[in-house]
Design a protein around this motif. Structure first.
Motif, PDB file in Angstrom:
ATOM      1  N   LEU A 192       1.620   4.229 -35.129  1.00 58.47           N
ATOM      2  CA  LEU A 192       2.804   3.706 -35.809  1.00 58.47           C
ATOM      3  C   LEU A 192       4.055   3.884 -34.961  1.00 58.47           C
ATOM      4  N   GLY A 193       4.119   4.987 -34.212  1.00 55.63           N
ATOM      5  CA  GLY A 193       5.255   5.166 -33.309  1.00 55.63           C
ATOM      6  C   GLY A 193       5.363   4.039 -32.306  1.00 55.63           C
ATOM      7  N   THR A 194       4.223   3.575 -31.813  1.00 55.95           N
ATOM      8  CA  THR A 194       4.223   2.467 -30.857  1.00 55.95           C
ATOM      9  C   THR A 194       4.726   1.178 -31.503  1.00 55.95           C
ATOM     10  N   ILE A 195       4.383   0.962 -32.752  1.00 54.21           N
ATOM     11  CA  ILE A 195       4.895  -0.213 -33.466  1.00 54.21           C
ATOM     12  C   ILE A 195       6.409  -0.135 -33.586  1.00 54.21           C
ATOM     13  N   HIS A 196       6.927   1.022 -33.966  1.00 53.23           N
ATOM     14  CA  HIS A 196       8.377   1.179 -34.119  1.00 53.23           C
ATOM     15  C   HIS A 196       9.103   0.937 -32.796  1.00 53.23           C
ATOM     16  N   VAL A 197       8.545   1.466 -31.718  1.00 52.66           N
ATOM     17  CA  VAL A 197       9.144   1.273 -30.401  1.00 52.66           C
ATOM     18  C   VAL A 197       9.110  -0.204 -30.013  1.00 52.66           C
ATOM     19  N   SER A 198       7.982  -0.842 -30.260  1.00 50.74           N
ATOM     20  CA  SER A 198       7.838  -2.258 -29.912  1.00 50.74           C
ATOM     21  C   SER A 198       8.837  -3.126 -30.681  1.00 50.74           C
ATOM     22  N   ASP A 199       8.971  -2.880 -31.961  1.00 52.14           N
ATOM     23  CA  ASP A 199       9.903  -3.685 -32.768  1.00 52.14           C
ATOM     24  C   ASP A 199      11.341  -3.491 -32.320  1.00 52.14           C
ATOM     25  N   ALA A 200      11.719  -2.254 -32.002  1.00 49.53           N
ATOM     26  CA  ALA A 200      13.083  -1.990 -31.537  1.00 49.53           C
ATOM     27  C   ALA A 200      13.332  -2.672 -30.197  1.00 49.53           C
TER      28      ALA A 200
ATOM     29  N   ALA B 219      -1.560  -3.352 -39.280  1.00 50.26           N
ATOM     30  CA  ALA B 219      -0.521  -2.419 -38.843  1.00 50.26           C
ATOM     31  C   ALA B 219       0.886  -2.979 -38.976  1.00 50.26           C
ATOM     32  N   GLY B 220       1.035  -4.272 -38.765  1.00 50.24           N
ATOM     33  CA  GLY B 220       2.363  -4.859 -38.816  1.00 50.24           C
ATOM     34  C   GLY B 220       2.839  -5.216 -40.206  1.00 50.24           C
ATOM     35  N   THR B 221       1.927  -5.204 -41.182  1.00 50.98           N
ATOM     36  CA  THR B 221       2.298  -5.638 -42.532  1.00 50.98           C
ATOM     37  C   THR B 221       2.146  -4.558 -43.590  1.00 50.98           C
ATOM     38  N   ASP B 222       1.179  -3.652 -43.416  1.00 51.23           N
ATOM     39  CA  ASP B 222       0.927  -2.608 -44.406  1.00 51.23           C
ATOM     40  C   ASP B 222       0.464  -1.346 -43.684  1.00 51.23           C
ATOM     41  N   GLN B 223       1.418  -0.527 -43.293  1.00 53.97           N
ATOM     42  CA  GLN B 223       1.100   0.625 -42.460  1.00 53.97           C
ATOM     43  C   GLN B 223       0.206   1.645 -43.168  1.00 53.97           C
ATOM     44  N   GLU B 224       0.409   1.842 -44.448  1.00 57.84           N
ATOM     45  CA  GLU B 224      -0.407   2.814 -45.163  1.00 57.84           C
ATOM     46  C   GLU B 224      -1.858   2.347 -45.271  1.00 57.84           C
ATOM     47  N   ALA B 225      -2.057   1.061 -45.508  1.00 55.07           N
ATOM     48  CA  ALA B 225      -3.419   0.519 -45.537  1.00 55.07           C
ATOM     49  C   ALA B 225      -4.053   0.622 -44.157  1.00 55.07           C
TER      50      ALA B 225
END
Length: 279
Positions: A103-111, A146-152
């Motif tokens: 999830l950290g990688t997703i946050h970095v990518s989006d930023a 991962a991009g739509t429902d992180q908890e799932a």
């Protein structure tokens, strides 16, 4: 304006080694969760004549990552972000490992995507562990959530570990999290390409850092018996690869993972991996 390079996990190990290289012709911004570690790293970098700013950042928090990138923008044109921050099997339970590494990688990518422009590059650090999973254990369907429902995504990605012995679960979660980083970096390449930016990943092997030495308990040293080069890698060796990937010299390189593992994956077999997991 001067070019800026952001290095997550820049307070030590591969991150600090990379900051020393990038700082030769960039303003660098390093981040970590520890102010104490950041202060020490910043002092070391400035002692080398490197223009360095340090920002406390929690990559599991989307707003914290966005603030990191905003701070970097205030210093100049953000030309690259090298994402070395992460945790290994000895550093946490499966869910924590997945939240930080995946999830950290997703946050970095989006930023990064929000500020990407022609010539920008995001380099994510994965791991040779990404290549050690049997196909049955690779939850690609979960990755797509991962991009739509992180908890799932977390529930499904961690599901296979529930059927394994407790002592193996963090290791499997780590391998899945890094396999995800490789997959996600490739998925993001076309998205960034629309802005003229690049995304790729680098997968180090057993590296002689504090984190790497901690993972001797997880079998990292035993993996060297299968390597072409029978030694631990040096953080500076990986840093050279990361810095090259982020540079204009690699301007046609995107959507790919680069193994920097001393030839471990080239020499290891599924049978070898099973024997290590039994030890």
């Amino acid at each position: 304006m001067r070019k800026v390079s952001v290095i997550t996990g820049g307070a030590g190990g591969m991150g600090l080694a990379t900051a020393k290289l990038m700082g030769q012709d960039h303003q660098v911004v390093i981040c970590d969760v520890s102010q104490e570690r950041l202060d020490a790293a910043q002092a070391e970098l400035r002692g080398l004549g490197i223009a360095c700013e340090a920002v406390v950042c929690d990559i599991t928090n989307r707003e914290s990552v966005a603030e990191l990138v905003r701070r970097a923008q205030q210093l100049g044109t953000v030309a690259s972000l090298i994402h070395t921050a992460g945790v290994s099997p000895q550093m946490g339970k499966p869910e924590l490992i997945m939240r930080i590494n995946a999830l950290g990688t997703i946050h970095v990518s989006d930023a990064c995507y929000a500020i990407a422009q022609e010539g920008f590059c995001l380099v994510n650090v994965a791991s040779m562990a990404a290549y050690t999973l049997p196909n049955l254990f690779v939850p690609t369907r979960a990755y797509k959530l991962a991009g739509t429902d992180q908890e799932a995504f977390l529930r499904k990605a961690l599901f296979v570990g529930n059927f394994l012995p407790q002592k193996l679960r963090s290791g499997i979660a780590y391998s899945i999290s890094k396999n995800f980083v490789v997959w996600y970096s490739k998925q993001q390449a076309a998205r960034f390409g629309q802005k003229g930016g690049r995304v790729l990943s680098v997968s180090p092997g057993s590296i002689d850092t504090a984190m790497g030495r901690l993972e001797i308990k997880s079998g990292s040293e035993k993996m060297l018996q299968f390597a072409a080069l029978k030694r631990f890698g040096r953080p500076e060796e990986v840093a050279e690869v990361l810095a090259f990937c982020a540079s204009d010299k690699a301007s046609y390189l995107t959507g790919i993972d680069i193994l920097c593992d001393g030839g471990v994956i080239a020499g290891v077999t599924p049978k070898d991996l099973r024997s290590l997991s039994v030890d």
